[in-house]
Design an enzyme around this catalytic site. Structure first.
Site, PDB file in Angstrom:
ATOM      1  N   VAL A   1       0.834  -1.204   0.000  1.00  0.00           N
ATOM      2  CA  VAL A   1       0.000   0.000   0.000  1.00  0.00           C
ATOM      3  C   VAL A   1       0.871   1.257   0.000  1.00  0.00           C
ATOM      4  O   VAL A   1       0.728   2.125  -0.863  1.00  0.00           O
ATOM      5  CB  VAL A   1      -0.957   0.000   1.208  1.00  0.00           C
ATOM      6  CG1 VAL A   1      -1.614   1.356   1.400  1.00  0.00           C
ATOM      7  CG2 VAL A   1      -2.025  -1.055   0.990  1.00  0.00           C
TER       8      VAL A   1
ATOM      9  N   GLU B   1      -4.493  -5.530  -5.453  1.00  0.00           N
ATOM     10  CA  GLU B   1      -3.188  -5.876  -6.028  1.00  0.00           C
ATOM     11  C   GLU B   1      -3.383  -6.347  -7.471  1.00  0.00           C
ATOM     12  O   GLU B   1      -4.387  -6.943  -7.815  1.00  0.00           O
ATOM     13  CB  GLU B   1      -2.507  -6.945  -5.172  1.00  0.00           C
ATOM     14  CG  GLU B   1      -2.012  -6.344  -3.876  1.00  0.00           C
ATOM     15  CD  GLU B   1      -1.389  -7.364  -2.936  1.00  0.00           C
ATOM     16  OE1 GLU B   1      -0.802  -8.346  -3.403  1.00  0.00           O
ATOM     17  OE2 GLU B   1      -1.523  -7.165  -1.712  1.00  0.00           O
TER      18      GLU B   1
ATOM     19  N   GLY C   1     -11.484 -20.311  -4.370  1.00  0.00           N
ATOM     20  CA  GLY C   1     -11.603 -19.618  -3.070  1.00  0.00           C
ATOM     21  C   GLY C   1     -10.793 -18.333  -3.119  1.00  0.00           C
ATOM     22  O   GLY C   1      -9.825 -18.247  -3.861  1.00  0.00           O
TER      23      GLY C   1
ATOM     24  N   CYS D   1      -5.891  -9.638   2.811  1.00  0.00           N
ATOM     25  CA  CYS D   1      -6.869  -8.799   3.511  1.00  0.00           C
ATOM     26  C   CYS D   1      -8.265  -9.363   3.722  1.00  0.00           C
ATOM     27  O   CYS D   1      -8.837  -9.149   4.790  1.00  0.00           O
ATOM     28  CB  CYS D   1      -6.954  -7.450   2.821  1.00  0.00           C
ATOM     29  SG  CYS D   1      -5.415  -6.541   3.006  1.00  0.00           S
TER      30      CYS D   1
HETATM   31  P1  NAD Z   1       3.019  -4.868   3.998  1.00  0.00           P
HETATM   32  O1  NAD Z   1       3.293  -5.921   4.987  1.00  0.00           O
HETATM   33  O2  NAD Z   1       3.309  -5.103   2.555  1.00  0.00           O
HETATM   34  O3  NAD Z   1       3.827  -3.527   4.396  1.00  0.00           O
HETATM   35  C1  NAD Z   1       3.851  -3.005   5.682  1.00  0.00           C
HETATM   36  C2  NAD Z   1       5.254  -2.455   5.942  1.00  0.00           C
HETATM   37  O4  NAD Z   1       5.234  -1.734   7.164  1.00  0.00           O
HETATM   38  C3  NAD Z   1       6.328  -3.527   6.095  1.00  0.00           C
HETATM   39  O5  NAD Z   1       7.333  -3.332   5.115  1.00  0.00           O
HETATM   40  C4  NAD Z   1       6.867  -3.317   7.526  1.00  0.00           C
HETATM   41  O6  NAD Z   1       8.261  -3.521   7.635  1.00  0.00           O
HETATM   42  C5  NAD Z   1       6.524  -1.862   7.742  1.00  0.00           C
HETATM   43  N1  NAD Z   1       6.467  -1.459   9.151  1.00  0.00           N
HETATM   44  C6  NAD Z   1       5.804  -2.048  10.187  1.00  0.00           C
HETATM   45  N2  NAD Z   1       5.960  -1.325  11.301  1.00  0.00           N
HETATM   46  C7  NAD Z   1       6.740  -0.256  10.985  1.00  0.00           C
HETATM   47  C8  NAD Z   1       7.232   0.859  11.705  1.00  0.00           C
HETATM   48  N3  NAD Z   1       6.944   1.051  12.997  1.00  0.00           N
HETATM   49  N4  NAD Z   1       8.003   1.749  11.048  1.00  0.00           N
HETATM   50  C9  NAD Z   1       8.303   1.595   9.754  1.00  0.00           C
HETATM   51  N5  NAD Z   1       7.847   0.566   8.999  1.00  0.00           N
HETATM   52  C10 NAD Z   1       7.062  -0.343   9.620  1.00  0.00           C
HETATM   53  O7  NAD Z   1       1.492  -4.466   4.186  1.00  0.00           O
HETATM   54  P2  NAD Z   1       0.484  -3.903   3.072  1.00  0.00           P
HETATM   55  O8  NAD Z   1      -0.034  -4.999   2.222  1.00  0.00           O
HETATM   56  O9  NAD Z   1       1.095  -2.697   2.436  1.00  0.00           O
HETATM   57  O10 NAD Z   1      -0.730  -3.459   4.004  1.00  0.00           O
HETATM   58  C11 NAD Z   1      -0.629  -2.338   4.852  1.00  0.00           C
HETATM   59  C12 NAD Z   1      -2.016  -2.020   5.380  1.00  0.00           C
HETATM   60  O11 NAD Z   1      -2.877  -1.635   4.300  1.00  0.00           O
HETATM   61  C13 NAD Z   1      -2.718  -3.170   6.077  1.00  0.00           C
HETATM   62  O12 NAD Z   1      -3.476  -2.664   7.136  1.00  0.00           O
HETATM   63  C14 NAD Z   1      -3.644  -3.721   5.005  1.00  0.00           C
HETATM   64  O13 NAD Z   1      -4.791  -4.337   5.560  1.00  0.00           O
HETATM   65  C15 NAD Z   1      -4.041  -2.474   4.258  1.00  0.00           C
HETATM   66  N6  NAD Z   1      -4.397  -2.678   2.847  1.00  0.00           N
HETATM   67  C16 NAD Z   1      -3.669  -3.518   2.074  1.00  0.00           C
HETATM   68  C17 NAD Z   1      -3.991  -3.657   0.720  1.00  0.00           C
HETATM   69  C18 NAD Z   1      -3.207  -4.580  -0.182  1.00  0.00           C
HETATM   70  O14 NAD Z   1      -3.603  -4.737  -1.313  1.00  0.00           O
HETATM   71  N7  NAD Z   1      -2.135  -5.187   0.257  1.00  0.00           N
HETATM   72  C19 NAD Z   1      -5.016  -2.890   0.172  1.00  0.00           C
HETATM   73  C20 NAD Z   1      -5.724  -2.030   1.001  1.00  0.00           C
HETATM   74  C21 NAD Z   1      -5.392  -1.913   2.346  1.00  0.00           C
HETATM   75  C1  UGA Z   2      -9.108  -6.588  -2.117  1.00  0.00           C
HETATM   76  C2  UGA Z   2     -10.149  -5.544  -2.522  1.00  0.00           C
HETATM   77  O1  UGA Z   2     -10.603  -5.815  -3.837  1.00  0.00           O
HETATM   78  C3  UGA Z   2      -9.549  -4.137  -2.452  1.00  0.00           C
HETATM   79  O2  UGA Z   2     -10.565  -3.185  -2.730  1.00  0.00           O
HETATM   80  C4  UGA Z   2      -8.990  -3.903  -1.052  1.00  0.00           C
HETATM   81  O3  UGA Z   2      -8.377  -2.632  -0.985  1.00  0.00           O
HETATM   82  C5  UGA Z   2      -7.959  -4.963  -0.739  1.00  0.00           C
HETATM   83  O4  UGA Z   2      -8.590  -6.279  -0.837  1.00  0.00           O
HETATM   84  C6  UGA Z   2      -7.405  -4.862   0.636  1.00  0.00           C
HETATM   85  O5  UGA Z   2      -8.018  -4.296   1.507  1.00  0.00           O
HETATM   86  O6  UGA Z   2      -6.336  -5.437   0.783  1.00  0.00           O
HETATM   87  P1  UGA Z   2      -7.083  -7.799  -3.335  1.00  0.00           P
HETATM   88  O7  UGA Z   2      -7.189  -8.749  -2.201  1.00  0.00           O
HETATM   89  O8  UGA Z   2      -5.761  -7.222  -3.655  1.00  0.00           O
HETATM   90  O9  UGA Z   2      -8.070  -6.554  -3.092  1.00  0.00           O
HETATM   91  O10 UGA Z   2      -7.608  -8.491  -4.666  1.00  0.00           O
HETATM   92  P2  UGA Z   2      -9.076  -8.881  -5.198  1.00  0.00           P
HETATM   93  O11 UGA Z   2      -9.137  -8.556  -6.626  1.00  0.00           O
HETATM   94  O12 UGA Z   2     -10.153  -8.336  -4.344  1.00  0.00           O
HETATM   95  O13 UGA Z   2      -9.057 -10.476  -5.072  1.00  0.00           O
HETATM   96  C7  UGA Z   2      -9.057 -11.104  -3.809  1.00  0.00           C
HETATM   97  C8  UGA Z   2      -9.234 -12.604  -4.014  1.00  0.00           C
HETATM   98  O14 UGA Z   2     -10.553 -12.912  -4.467  1.00  0.00           O
HETATM   99  C9  UGA Z   2      -8.283 -13.204  -5.042  1.00  0.00           C
HETATM  100  O15 UGA Z   2      -7.834 -14.459  -4.607  1.00  0.00           O
HETATM  101  C10 UGA Z   2      -9.153 -13.343  -6.268  1.00  0.00           C
HETATM  102  O16 UGA Z   2      -8.716 -14.335  -7.158  1.00  0.00           O
HETATM  103  C11 UGA Z   2     -10.481 -13.702  -5.639  1.00  0.00           C
HETATM  104  N1  UGA Z   2     -11.652 -13.384  -6.484  1.00  0.00           N
HETATM  105  C12 UGA Z   2     -11.906 -12.109  -6.854  1.00  0.00           C
HETATM  106  C13 UGA Z   2     -12.506 -14.412  -6.863  1.00  0.00           C
HETATM  107  O17 UGA Z   2     -12.296 -15.587  -6.526  1.00  0.00           O
HETATM  108  N2  UGA Z   2     -13.598 -14.108  -7.626  1.00  0.00           N
HETATM  109  C14 UGA Z   2     -13.879 -12.829  -8.010  1.00  0.00           C
HETATM  110  O18 UGA Z   2     -14.917 -12.624  -8.706  1.00  0.00           O
HETATM  111  C15 UGA Z   2     -13.010 -11.812  -7.615  1.00  0.00           C
END
Ligand code: NAD
Ligand code: UGA
Length: 480
Positions: free
Chosen positions: A14, A164, A270, A275
């Site tokens: 993120v 992602e 699945g 997240c």
């Molecule tokens: P991530 O694990 O990829 O990245 C988090 C980073 O934070 C790590 O690199 C870690 O080393 C760093 N970190 C932790 N504590 C720290 C500190 N005190 N100082 C500096 N760095 C620190 O996580 P992510 O996938 O980017 O997710 C981050 C948040 O966003 C989560 O709450 C997740 O639920 C949310 N989110 C993720 C997605 C996604 O697609 N991955 C989408 C929407 C929201």
């Molecule tokens: C999801 C949400 O789509 C984002 O809006 C949100 O920000 C993010 O979680 C988050 O909070 O981390 P992401 O998990 O990256 O995003 O990807 P998705 O496209 O939502 O897919 C999630 C899973 O569901 C995957 O395994 C995908 O293959 C599956 N999926 C998705 C299905 O099996 N069927 C579908 O119709 C759509």
């Protein structure tokens, strides 16, 4: 305050892409992304970024060193910033109270404590991580308890909705940006500052401002409702397999109703990803704590149905292979939790691989973007296996699909990578053991062509015809 400098704590999936897009769209703002992990920051500063995301490389190349910086110097970045995003991980707790369900907020708390310790001037602190409702209150408590004279804080909630694999497009063309804050004049001013950043590229009518708690809950609600659609269609896929209906046709028919819409109705092996499960469990835990057991049970079922779907699919693979995979070689095509990412967090492929390994299979694995080390790490993790050495001997990772299929008894397709649709399955059939099986966990292949080649084919939510000759081979134990 006019925001001139931004610091983002957390250089993950993120923090990295979000701040890259902010730097691209706001050239006058100096953006520094910091992380405790030196290796992660080194990768952000190298030619091979730590995450694969279409379009990200180009943006980073354009902005890095101009107004986008990746650093481990957390202190300087916090000291200089007007606005700080907290984008750290919020995994599910693995120990203690709420283990397996409640989010572990230690990283958020750690970030808040760092800010409190370092900051010498007013800051807008933006919660971008996904957190439980009222987490902003805890952040404020930590900041206020350690407040230096003359320093004031405003806490905003600005959850991230990117997915992602499509993160850059999701950020640039966001359906909406959600900002929650205090309704006081200072709170409103802080909301306006953050709106001003997004308004560089997001039309104002797409920026929705709410109170802090609505914003926090909306993030959990959005993920829960997206995942619920997948579990709903997956539950119907089981009915399709038992009745002769085709889940793709059902999804299309249902989705044509404009009130329902067609998105997120793709039946699959699945859902995975870091997240959906974590955020629903978080919601379930909140409901339990609020003494709302019926609501908790309702959302828990979305996760339970997902577990059922993964197990149901894997059981079908084993049953079809004459109820034993011991001593057989199975090819896993795709290991990431979805296409266009190298992320394997909570990928259904781990469930499939673990079950097959437990049953004595040898696995040949290929994914276009997941690193070999990551696959070994995931499958030898203590949560997944008891004997890492045995698992290491039973798996091999390949750099192309063709060699991964050689001498294999079955292909199990776990990720919907486009390249799997265009493989030469004639060529693959000839190098596989016979009878050769394909289990399409994503419903992306041309099943009739595969059947014509000679494959036995199984997929989700549809019962396929197989070549006549082989109908006699399985008896009652072989569910085709
Ligand atoms: P991530 O694990 O990829 O990245 C988090 C980073 O934070 C790590 O690199 C870690 O080393 C760093 N970190 C932790 N504590 C720290 C500190 N005190 N100082 C500096 N760095 C620190 O996580 P992510 O996938 O980017 O997710 C981050 C948040 O966003 C989560 O709450 C997740 O639920 C949310 N989110 C993720 C997605 C996604 O697609 N991955 C989408 C929407 C929201
Ligand atoms: C999801 C949400 O789509 C984002 O809006 C949100 O920000 C993010 O979680 C988050 O909070 O981390 P992401 O998990 O990256 O995003 O990807 P998705 O496209 O939502 O897919 C999630 C899973 O569901 C995957 O395994 C995908 O293959 C599956 N999926 C998705 C299905 O099996 N069927 C579908 O119709 C759509």
């Amino acid at each position: 305050m006019v925001v001139k400098k931004i610091c983002c704590v957390g250089a993950g999936y993120v923090g990295g892409p979000t701040c890259s897009v902010i730097a691209l769209k706001c050239p006058e703002i100096h953006v520094t992304v910091v992380d405790l992990s030196k290796s992660r920051i080194d990768q952000w500063n190298s030619d091979k970024l730590p995450i694969y995301e279409p379009g990200l490389d180009e943006i980073v190349k354009q902005c890095r060193g101009r107004n986008l910086f990746f650093s481990t110097d957390i202190e300087t970045a916090i000291l200089e910033a007007d606005l700080i995003f907290i984008s750290v991980n919020t995994p599910t707790k693995t120990i203690g109270n709420g283990k397996g369900r409640a989010p572990d907020l230690k990283y958020v708390e750690g970030a808040a404590r760092m800010i409190a310790e370092i900051a010498q001037s007013d800051k807008i602190v933006v919660e971008k991580s996904t957190v439980p409702v009222r987490a902003a209150e805890s952040i404020l408590k930590i900041l206020s308890a350690n407040q230096k004279p003359g320093v004031s804080y405003q806490i905003l909630s600005n959850p991230e909705f990117l997915a992602e694999g499509t993160a850059i497009n999701d950020l640039i063309n966001a359906d909406r940006v959600l900002i929650g804050g205090e309704e006081s004049p200072k709170g409103k001013a802080a909301i306006e500052e953050l709106c001003g950043i997004y308004e560089h590229w997001i039309p104002r009518e797409k920026i929705f401002t709410t109170n802090t708690w609505s914003s926090e809950l909306s993030k959990l609600a959005a993920n829960a409702m997206l995942a619920q659609r997948i579990s709903s269609i997956n539950s119907l896929s089981a009915v399709c397999e038992a009745t002769g209906a085709d889940v793709s046709e059902v999804a299309t028919a249902v989705g044509l109703d404009s009130r329902i819409g067609s998105k997120f109705l793709q039946a699959s092996i699945g859902f995975g990803g870091s997240c959906f499960q974590k955020d629903i469990l978080n919601l379930v835990y909140i409901c339990e704590c609020l003494n709302l057991p019926e609501v908790a049970a309702y959302w828990q079922q979305v996760v339970d149905m997902n577990e059922y779907q993964k197990s149901r699919f894997t059981a079908k693979v084993i049953q079809s292979l004459f109820n034993t995979v011991s001593g057989k070689t199975v090819t896993i095509l795709g290991f990431a939790f979805k296409k266009n990412t190298g992320d394997t967090r909570e990928t259904p492929a781990i469930h499939v691989a673990k079950t097959l390994l437990d049953e004595g299979a040898t696995l040949k694995i290929y994914d276009p973007k997941v690193e070999e080390d990551q696959i070994y790490y995931d499958l030898t993790h203590p949560a997944v296996c008891e004997s890492p050495e045995t698992v290491k001997k039973a798996i091999s990772v390949y750099h192309d699909a063709y060699s991964a299929c050689e001498n294999s008894h079955a292909i199990v397709l776990c990720t919907e990578w486009d390249e799997f649709k265009t493989l030469d399955y004639h060529k693959i059939y000839h190098v596989m053991m016979k009878p050769a099986y394909v289990f399409d966990g994503r419903k992306i292949l041309d099943h009739q062509t595969l059947i014509d080649i000679g494959f036995h084919v199984q997929t989700i939510g549809k019962t396929l015809q197989r070549p006549l000759l082989t109908r006699f081979c399985g008896g009652n134990t072989c569910m085709h």
